[in-house]
Design an enzyme around this catalytic site. Structure first.
Site, PDB file in Angstrom:
ATOM      1  N   GLU A   1       0.842  -1.206   0.000  1.00 22.03           N
ATOM      2  CA  GLU A   1       0.000   0.000   0.000  1.00 22.03           C
ATOM      3  C   GLU A   1       0.876   1.255   0.000  1.00 22.03           C
ATOM      4  OE1 GLU A   1      -2.739  -0.396   3.272  1.00 22.03           O
ATOM      5  OE2 GLU A   1      -3.570  -2.259   2.508  1.00 22.03           O
TER       6      GLU A   1
ATOM      7  N   GLU B   1      -3.568  -9.423   0.904  1.00 20.24           N
ATOM      8  CA  GLU B   1      -4.286  -9.309   2.188  1.00 20.24           C
ATOM      9  C   GLU B   1      -5.756  -9.591   1.938  1.00 20.24           C
ATOM     10  OE1 GLU B   1      -3.668  -5.651   4.345  1.00 20.24           O
ATOM     11  OE2 GLU B   1      -1.493  -5.771   4.072  1.00 20.24           O
TER      12      GLU B   1
END
Length: 815
Positions: free
Chosen positions: A422, A489
């Protein structure tokens, strides 16, 4: 494998890895973990050789001073750092000069120091290393003097938060001293790229880096010996005479017919490559042993992931590097227990979120059979926490990334590199720079990035939370049909051990994260995977948020069952890494929560019910699990949803010996549900495999708390091996039945040759310091960690609590 082979294999690998000094003429590596002096705070002149540190605390490494502190809302680490202290710490150690070092090189090796470590030898500053997650080596040779030498290390973690999760503080990994000849292999001087040339023929391309610290050119011969898992030599080769001045890279290749192939299913198929640096007369100048494995990794959108030609689905878990009550200074026994629990659940892969782990982690993954996504960084040049690595990235990323790749390249367990997670504001240009840099060092593994699929450099699209929305994975594939996808994730759910709710909860609607507060749930309703309530009204009202339900009905975007149904048959989807394996400290929703309960196992490593849901989905070993427990005073005749997980084709439920009916798992169904009017007694689920093997799970209604039960994973502890025993402490009634709602304060006393190194109960709101001897159980349980100390007495553990019969356990103290 025969019993004899198993014994031989155990002895061979045990001998290879248990020695503190590695065999081999010319090379000696010994631990420096013991007997350091430590001071928490700034200490002027502490870098000087003759500084008086006699009043400092004596301790052994690894050490994390943050976990020893008290939780405080005002600690600068805040939510990210679990409200634990940071600061500045100093470490000092004296080593005695040995006469045989006169002709040697002497190095100090740190596996990890968090963070901004500055190392001194006899008052001379060596270097500062900002990144706290990667190891480093310094040459002490020219600074050593006859007699006593002093190593000093300043650890500057005064600026916080320095990460988005609990980072720990201090020399939290191992430290070693390395002594070599003047001509020797470099720090990561044996780099192996292995694979299959074709079925039945393996290759290993080896780059050996030799250093010559003498002023003149030296002639050497390089020898490679390959041994199998039983220690038998299967291959040997020597180079011709090579001249080395300074540092020289030497490339070799070996080929092996009919190799044993490493995989998560066959982790015992490892080889040892012995690399020797010889002088022309055959004398050994240096020798290193490198564990390798032969395996072929293929990734495509048509067939997904294939390991050694076999279709493989990643059944993975994300992990942070801390471990509950010990923080980031994780004993090897604690780490091994955690990995064993994941293996028993059916997990076959781990993502190291979001940083390099300790070297022993990768060794264990090689041994136990885990595929690893090895992640180098969280963010890059844009800091995600005010004082994180983003402030150092521009200067340090190439040095740290090179150390990371060279350190880990030889592990067969590592099948993916990840360059970030991210990453804020990243550019395609920067992504290409990192990928190209890695490819120069290792072109044998595909590269990905968590939530980095907007870049064009990565070979596999990593998808985090956004991949959990309805249609997101399929939608990405439609736009990028040639790029495989992996769930870096996926998925995020919440659960608290022993807590249940019959009404489904959605994060944005019911317990929004700080960044979601004030945002409407309505736009999300068509994007998330809605889960029907288990009952029209809430049956369980005992616990309030932030405690979460251990049914599969407390979600962010997607539940566990929907994850599996949605992804398992997509050929371009390689599998996923769930967020997370264990509850980890930090990154909570605010004071006084130490964490958000994402973990399938809690801070103690005790399984939640969702652990068994994953086991039913992932494991081939026959199992059945029933939830909730069956002690619900005051709910007599109230309908309680009873859920059964099993990897058989169905189950039968019994209450007090009476069948409540058999249910078959229908296509796509991953749980069985009965509505059962509560009646005290025994609730039992029975399942049967196709071969008529029967598995059961039962709960009995508990009475009043009266006794303490202790179970342990080991009965003896060695000080030399730094063994740790996990004591699972439970509150029980007079019949020995565990009381699932008992929250009683207990006192833990360790006598003799052991010490208590941490207490944990899994309650995310319990802010008791981990070094305290008193702690209450949470939902009936408590974990105590006991380690051997340097005395010859056996270890006695006494546990007591008001109104409870005390318990005692004796552990043998080994040398």
């Amino acid at each position: 494998m025969t019993t004899t082979t198993i014994v031989k294999t155990f002895l061979f690998w045990g001998l290879l890895f248990s020695l503190s000094a590695f065999a081999g003429t010319g090379r000696e590596q010994v631990t420096l973990d013991r007997s350091w002096r430590f001071y928490l705070g700034e200490a002027e002149h502490a870098y000087k050789k003759d500084y008086d540190d006699s009043h400092w605390r004596m301790l052994d490494l690894p050490h994390d001073w943050s976990i020893e502190g008290e939780y405080d809302k005002n600690n600068p680490a805040g939510i990210s750092g679990a409200f634990l202290p940071t600061g500045i710490g100093w470490y000092r150690k004296k080593i005695e000069y040995r006469p045989d070092w006169n002709t040697k090189r002497v190095y100090i090796l740190f596996d990890g120091v968090y963070m901004n470590s500055t190392v001194y030898i006899n008052g001379k500053k060596l270097r500062t290393r900002p990144y706290g997650y990667i190891g480093f080596q310094y040459d002490l040779t020219d600074h050593l003097v006859p007699g006593t030498n002093t190593i000093a290390v300043k650890v500057d973690h005064s600026k916080a938060p320095s990460g988005r999760w609990y980072t720990g503080s201090g020399i939290y990994r191992h430290v070693n001293l390395l002594v070599t000849n003047q001509v020797h292999l470099s720090r990561h001087g044996v780099q192996v790229k292995s694979g299959l040339e074709r079925l039945g023929l393996a290759f290993a391309r080896i780059t050996s880096t030799v250093e010559n610290h003498t002023p003149s050119s030296q002639s050497i011969v390089l020898e490679q010996v390959l041994k199998d898992r039983e220690g038998h030599m299967v291959l040997k080769q020597r180079s011709g005479e090579i001249k080395v001045l300074g540092k020289e890279d030497i490339d070799q290749e070996i080929k092996l017919k009919n190799p044993l192939l490493w995989s998560a299913e066959s982790p015992e198929n490892r080889y040892v490559l012995q690399t020797k640096v010889l002088n022309p007369e055959g004398g050994v100048l240096d020798e290193r042993s490198t564990v390798i494995g032969f395996r072929k990794i293929e990734v495509s959108v048509e067939e997904g992931l294939r390991v050694n030609g076999k279709k493989t689905i990643i059944k993975g878990m994300c992990m942070h590097h801390d471990a509950g009550p010990v923080g980031t200074a994780v004993p090897e026994d604690v780490l091994r227990r955690r990995l064993k629990l994941l293996r028993e659940m059916g997990c076959n892969a781990i993502r190291t979120t979001h940083n390099p782990f300790a070297p022993e982690f990768y060794r264990m993954c090689d041994e136990m059979g885990f595929y690893v996504m090895d992640e180098a960084f969280d963010g890059w040049e844009v800091a995600k926490a005010e004082h994180d690595y983003g402030n150092y990235f521009e200067e340090w990323w190439k040095k740290d990334l090179e150390e990371f790749i060279k350190r880990d390249i030889n592990h067969p367990s590592i099948i993916f590199w990840s360059i970030g997670n991210e990453v804020r504001g990243f550019t395609d240009k920067r992504q290409h720079e990192l990928v190209d840099f890695i490819k120069e060092l290792d072109d044998s593994r595909p590269i990905t990035q968590g939530e980095g699929s907007k870049g064009t450099a990565i070979e596999i699209a990593g998808m985090n939370g956004h991949g959990e929305f309805k249609g997101a994975i399929a939608g990405f594939h439609k736009k990028h049909p040639s790029k495989p996808v992996i769930g870096t994730e996926i998925t995020h759910t919440y659960q608290t051990r022993g807590v249940y709710r019959t009404k489904t909860s959605y994060r944005r609607r019911d317990f929004p994260a700080p960044w979601e507060k004030g945002q409407s749930f309505a736009p999300m309703k068509d994007k998330v995977y809605l889960i029907p309530d288990l009952f029209e009204k809430e049956v369980f009202t005992e616990y309030e948020l932030p405690y979460q339900s251990s049914y599969d009905n407390s979600i962010v975007r997607m539940g566990i069952r929907d994850y599996w149904k949605e992804t398992k048959d997509k050929p371009y989807f390689l599998g996923a890494f769930r967020w997370t394996a264990f509850d980890y400290l930090g990154e909570s929703f605010g004071w006084p929560a130490r964490t958000a309960p994402f973990g399938i196992l809690d801070l103690c490593g005790f399984p939640t019910d969702n652990y068994y849901l994953y086991q039913a989905i992932w494991s081939d070993k026959p199992m059945v699990h029933v939830l909730p427990h069956w002690t619900h005073p005051g709910k007599e005749n109230v309908n309680i949803p009873v859920v059964v997980y099993t990897n058989t084709d169905g189950a039968e439920l019994f209450l007090n010996g009476k069948s409540l009916g058999k249910k078959k798992l229908k296509e796509g169904e991953l749980q069985l549900v009965w509505q059962v009017p509560y009646c005290p007694g025994e609730l039992k689920a029975v399942a049967q495999t196709a071969s008529r093997q029967t598995v059961t799970k039962a709960y009995k209604t508990a009475g009043n708390p009266e006794t303490i039960k202790i179970s342990t994973d080991r009965k003896s502890l060695s000080y030399q091996d730094r063994d740790v025993a996990h004591l699972e402490v439970s509150i029980a009634d007079s019949k020995g039945i565990e009381v699932p709602r008992a929250n009683r304060e207990l006192h833990v006393e360790v006598k003799g040759g052991g010490e208590l190194i941490g207490l944990e109960n899994g309650d995310i709101l319990d802010l008791t310091p981990h070094m305290a001897q008193n702690r209450r159980t949470f939902n009936g349980k408590l974990l105590a960690l006991v380690r051997a100390v340097d005395t010859n007495e056996d270890i006695e553990v006494l546990i007591s609590g008001k109104g409870l019969a005390p318990a005692r356990i004796l552990l043998e103290r080994l040398p």
